[in-house]
Design a protein around this motif. Structure first.
Motif, PDB file in Angstrom:
ATOM      1  N   MET A  68       0.841  -1.220   0.000  1.00 45.77           N
ATOM      2  CA  MET A  68       0.000   0.000   0.000  1.00 45.77           C
ATOM      3  C   MET A  68       0.875   1.269   0.000  1.00 45.77           C
ATOM      4  SD  MET A  68      -2.677   0.949   3.033  1.00 45.77           S
ATOM      5  CE  MET A  68      -1.408   1.681   4.056  1.00 45.77           C
ATOM      6  N   GLU A  69       0.487   2.222  -0.805  1.00 41.79           N
ATOM      7  CA  GLU A  69       1.197   3.523  -0.778  1.00 41.79           C
ATOM      8  C   GLU A  69       0.721   4.311   0.433  1.00 41.79           C
ATOM      9  OE1 GLU A  69       0.750   6.012  -4.156  1.00 41.79           O
ATOM     10  OE2 GLU A  69       1.689   4.575  -5.502  1.00 41.79           O
ATOM     11  N   VAL A  70       1.646   4.976   1.096  1.00 40.55           N
ATOM     12  CA  VAL A  70       1.264   5.777   2.269  1.00 40.55           C
ATOM     13  C   VAL A  70       1.658   7.226   2.015  1.00 40.55           C
ATOM     14  CG1 VAL A  70       1.617   6.094   4.751  1.00 40.55           C
ATOM     15  CG2 VAL A  70       1.573   3.780   3.805  1.00 40.55           C
ATOM     16  N   TRP A  71       0.686   8.116   2.186  1.00 37.38           N
ATOM     17  CA  TRP A  71       0.916   9.548   1.977  1.00 37.38           C
ATOM     18  C   TRP A  71       0.562  10.309   3.255  1.00 37.38           C
ATOM     19  CZ3 TRP A  71       2.036  11.834  -2.993  1.00 37.38           C
ATOM     20  CH2 TRP A  71       2.158  10.888  -4.023  1.00 37.38           C
ATOM     21  N   VAL A  72       1.365  11.294   3.581  1.00 33.48           N
ATOM     22  CA  VAL A  72       1.043  12.158   4.722  1.00 33.48           C
ATOM     23  C   VAL A  72       1.015  13.595   4.215  1.00 33.48           C
ATOM     24  CG1 VAL A  72       1.865  13.043   6.953  1.00 33.48           C
ATOM     25  CG2 VAL A  72       2.033  10.599   6.453  1.00 33.48           C
ATOM     26  N   ASP A  73      -0.147  14.196   4.272  1.00 30.18           N
ATOM     27  CA  ASP A  73      -0.337  15.580   3.822  1.00 30.18           C
ATOM     28  C   ASP A  73       0.300  15.839   2.439  1.00 30.18           C
ATOM     29  OD1 ASP A  73      -1.751  16.250   6.108  1.00 30.18           O
ATOM     30  OD2 ASP A  73       0.079  16.703   7.221  1.00 30.18           O
ATOM     31  N   GLY A  74       0.006  14.932   1.522  1.00 29.28           N
ATOM     32  CA  GLY A  74       0.457  15.136   0.145  1.00 29.28           C
ATOM     33  C   GLY A  74       1.872  14.653  -0.146  1.00 29.28           C
ATOM     34  N   SER A 101       8.896   7.227  12.028  1.00 31.41           N
ATOM     35  CA  SER A 101       9.110   8.651  12.255  1.00 31.41           C
ATOM     36  C   SER A 101       8.261   9.493  11.299  1.00 31.41           C
ATOM     37  CB  SER A 101      10.600   8.992  12.074  1.00 31.41           C
ATOM     38  OG  SER A 101      11.089   8.484  10.865  1.00 31.41           O
ATOM     39  N   ASP A 102       7.603  10.479  11.862  1.00 33.30           N
ATOM     40  CA  ASP A 102       6.797  11.456  11.115  1.00 33.30           C
ATOM     41  C   ASP A 102       5.560  10.862  10.424  1.00 33.30           C
ATOM     42  OD1 ASP A 102       8.624  13.390  11.888  1.00 33.30           O
ATOM     43  OD2 ASP A 102       9.893  13.038  10.131  1.00 33.30           O
ATOM     44  N   VAL A 103       5.201   9.645  10.780  1.00 36.79           N
ATOM     45  CA  VAL A 103       3.961   9.055  10.235  1.00 36.79           C
ATOM     46  C   VAL A 103       2.964   8.935  11.390  1.00 36.79           C
ATOM     47  CG1 VAL A 103       2.913   7.145   8.963  1.00 36.79           C
ATOM     48  CG2 VAL A 103       5.319   7.756   8.534  1.00 36.79           C
ATOM     49  N   PRO A 104       1.919   9.779  11.386  1.00 37.39           N
ATOM     50  CA  PRO A 104       0.987   9.793  12.518  1.00 37.39           C
ATOM     51  C   PRO A 104       0.002   8.628  12.499  1.00 37.39           C
ATOM     52  CG  PRO A 104       0.711  11.737  11.091  1.00 37.39           C
ATOM     53  CD  PRO A 104       1.557  10.763  10.356  1.00 37.39           C
ATOM     54  N   ASN A 105      -0.432   8.246  13.681  1.00 40.06           N
ATOM     55  CA  ASN A 105      -1.560   7.309  13.865  1.00 40.06           C
ATOM     56  C   ASN A 105      -1.494   6.065  12.982  1.00 40.06           C
ATOM     57  OD1 ASN A 105      -2.240   9.553  15.369  1.00 40.06           O
ATOM     58  ND2 ASN A 105      -4.416   9.410  14.894  1.00 40.06           N
ATOM     59  N   LEU A 106      -0.303   5.542  12.809  1.00 38.28           N
ATOM     60  CA  LEU A 106      -0.167   4.302  12.030  1.00 38.28           C
ATOM     61  C   LEU A 106       0.811   3.380  12.741  1.00 38.28           C
ATOM     62  CD1 LEU A 106       0.207   3.759   8.235  1.00 38.28           C
ATOM     63  CD2 LEU A 106       1.920   2.792   9.759  1.00 38.28           C
ATOM     64  N   ALA A 107       0.353   2.150  12.980  1.00 37.98           N
ATOM     65  CA  ALA A 107       1.253   1.138  13.554  1.00 37.98           C
ATOM     66  C   ALA A 107       1.270  -0.050  12.619  1.00 37.98           C
ATOM     67  CB  ALA A 107       0.746   0.711  14.927  1.00 37.98           C
ATOM     68  N   SER A 108       2.353  -0.825  12.687  1.00 39.58           N
ATOM     69  CA  SER A 108       2.355  -2.059  11.903  1.00 39.58           C
ATOM     70  C   SER A 108       2.885  -3.190  12.751  1.00 39.58           C
ATOM     71  CB  SER A 108       3.161  -1.886  10.619  1.00 39.58           C
ATOM     72  OG  SER A 108       4.512  -1.734  10.926  1.00 39.58           O
TER      73      SER A 108
END
Ligand SMILES: Cc1cc2nc3c(=O)[nH]c(=O)nc-3n(C[C@H](O)[C@H](O)[C@H](O)COP(=O)(O)OP(=O)(O)OC[C@H]3O[C@@H](n4cnc5c(N)ncnc54)[C@H](O)[C@@H]3O)c2cc1C
Length: 507
Positions: A368-374, A391-398
């Protein structure tokens, strides 16, 4: 594409409003079902869904169908902490593990939360909205969008589409089938066939003895050997405790015994590699006999636990070799021929069927592609926080399990920590948590210090880890357990914030 608000509802272009969840879990394998258990136990009212790209749950244990497929960890540690493994075999076959996962999902009503045929293709975080928008590809080419406050990736660590297959010259000339264990044809009949299994990892050492049931002969062709350690298929302590103490207590005792034994073996392998090497090779020699060339076929170039050890239950591989139905060839492939394989030594191996047990293609986030604020997130550029956030990826855990112990030990800890984190946020009315690398004295290191081919090939896919906690894990269940359960959630690295959502404000 950033979602926009129209009349209080989230829409994209001409689409309907997106369905919203507190948590979206991606993947209904061992990790996804475990994550859902913890989540609904701690938050009975949270609205969550599990998106599963395939048509069935179980992940690895549903996908892999090759003969003899089984765990190589014991099920007392590969099983969930919260649900005892009750079967006699500690090293269990794939169908039994799948049954265990399915029964867990049914027992806790998790099966009703799974949406099958839903592949998460893209996730986009909006700081303004403080939520994720997940683009989901359905069967039949449909695309839907869901939103959630927290995204929990339980999508495993490899590409489901195909396994790793190195190219060899002349492959097209071979007259027989070439099969990868990840795509095992249901109707493949190898009765009376001469089989060559290419590889020396966990899959190869499983396949070779299993295929001797029907094949005329099975050769394990390896470029270089792995450490192979024979273990009893049944756990003696578990057998002894059966009926003497309640099942749950017995499970806990055996689980901890196995955790400690595995930790001891790992630590000793790192501290006294020569001693552990002599011990492993000694055990192999004992079964294979004095005339067998253990030095050539079972003595790797590296030290124990520089790569994952291969465990075999009840010496089955060694016994298959002793019976004459299986053999090991340590050599390199020069080319495929019409009748088999030509090796670099000049030897030719005749084969009717070739199995390429050459491993997996490591893949993060289920592709899956992950984007944060564009901005698209390039995970190799991120630093893993406690081996579960970035780092710098909010509200995501794996969920990413141990490489030196059972996967579930770590995925259970991760699920518990996600719940701690969510509880903490709920209590303080935060809705965003983001690991931020504010420290300047953190060096970057590879996330996994294994020399295995599949890990080396994955270096440009995996995130880095830091030289210090919380950017570094102990890779030791007992220490990680203390850290995950008792360390402060507000550790100065995890940044918490309260965002008044635009959507809420408009409601
Ligand atoms: C043959 C084999 C044997 C193994 N044996 C052991 C062992 O003995 N001990 C051990 O500790 N580990 C073992 N492993 C590692 C094993 O993968 C883990 O133990 C465990 O099964 C991983 O569970 P998971 O749920 O995290 O991932 P998976 O089992 O890989 O499940 C991931 C799920 O997510 C789904 N998914 C992925 N991407 C998406 C997406 N974008 N959208 C929607 N759904 C998605 C998949 O379809 C799948 O159902 C083995 C692996 C293999 C391949």
């Amino acid at each position: 594409m950033v979602p926009v608000l129209e009349d209080g509802a989230l829409v994209r272009g001409d689409e309907r409003p997106a369905e919203h969840f507190d948590v979206i879990i991606v993947g209904a394998g061992l990790s996804g079902i475990g994550a859902a258990y913890h989540l609904q136990k701690e938050f009975p009212k949270k609205h969550y869904v599990i998106l599963e790209g395939r048509g069935a749950m179980g992940g690895t244990w549903d996908l892999f169908r090759y003969p003899g497929v089984r765990s190589d960890s014991d099920m007392y540690t590969l099983g969930y902490r919260f649900r005892p493994w009750k079967e006699a075999k500690a090293i269990a076959d794939g169908p039994s593990i799948l049954k265990y996962i399915r029964e867990t999902a049914q027992e806790y009503g998790i099966d009703r939360k799974i949406r099958y045929g839903c592949r998460a293709k893209q996730a986009e975080w909006s700081s303004e909205e403080a939520h994720w928008t997940v683009e989901v590809a359905g069967t039949g080419g449909t695309t839907t969008r869901l939103t959630c406050n927290f995204l929990y990736m339980c999508s495993g660590y490899y590409d489901y589409a195909a396994g790793y297959m190195p190219g060899w010259p002349g492959m097209e000339r071979f007259a027989g089938p070439v099969v990868h264990p990840q795509n095992w044809p249901e109707d493949l009949d190898y009765t009376g066939k001469r089989v060559v299994v290419i590889g020396s990892g966990a899959t190869a050492v499983t396949l070779v003895p299993a295929m001797t049931d029907k094949a005329e002969h099975v050769v394990m062709l390896q470029r270089s050997p792995s450490y192979v350690l024979a273990l009893p298929a049944k756990d003696i302590a578990a057998e002894w405790l059966r009926g003497k103490v309640p099942a749950r207590l017995a499970y806990m005792i055996v689980r901890w015994k196995n955790v400690l034994v595995a930790m001891y073996l790992f630590q000793q392998s790192r501290k006294n590699p020569e001693k552990i090497k002599r011990w492993i090779l000694g055990l192999a020699k004992k079964v294979l006999g004095p005339d067998y060339d253990v030095a050539q076929h079972f003595t790797p170039r590296y030290n124990p636990w520089d790569q994952r050890l291969c465990f075999v239950p009840d010496e089955d591989l060694f016994r298959a070799i002793n019976s004459g139905k299986a053999s090991v060839v340590t050599d390199e492939i020069e080319a495929f021929t019409e009748k088999g394989l030509k090796l670099k030594s000049g030897e030719e191996l005749a084969a009717d069927l070739i199995v390429t047990a050459t491993g997996l293609k490591v893949q993060l986030m289920g592709g899956m592609e992950v984007w944060v604020d564009g901005q698209q997130i390039k995970f190799p550029k991120t630093l893993a926080y406690k081996g579960m956030m970035y780092s710098d990826v909010p509200n995501l855990a794996s969920s990413f399990g141990y490489t030196n112990a059972s996967w579930t030990l770590k995925s259970d800890l991760t699920a518990e920590y996600v719940c701690r984190l969510l509880k903490h946020m709920e209590a303080r009315h935060y809705n965003v948590c983001t690991p931020r690398k504010t420290e300047t004295d953190i060096d970057e290191e590879p996330a996994i210090d294994f020399s295995s081919g599949y890990i080396q090939r994955a270096m440009d896919v995996l995130p880095k880890q830091g030289s210090k906690r919380p950017w570094r894990l102990h890779q030791n269940y007992a220490l990680d357990l203390l850290e995950f359960r008792f360390s402060s959630v507000e550790d100065g690295t995890m940044e918490f914030s309260r965002v008044s959502k635009l959507a809420e404000a408009r409601r």
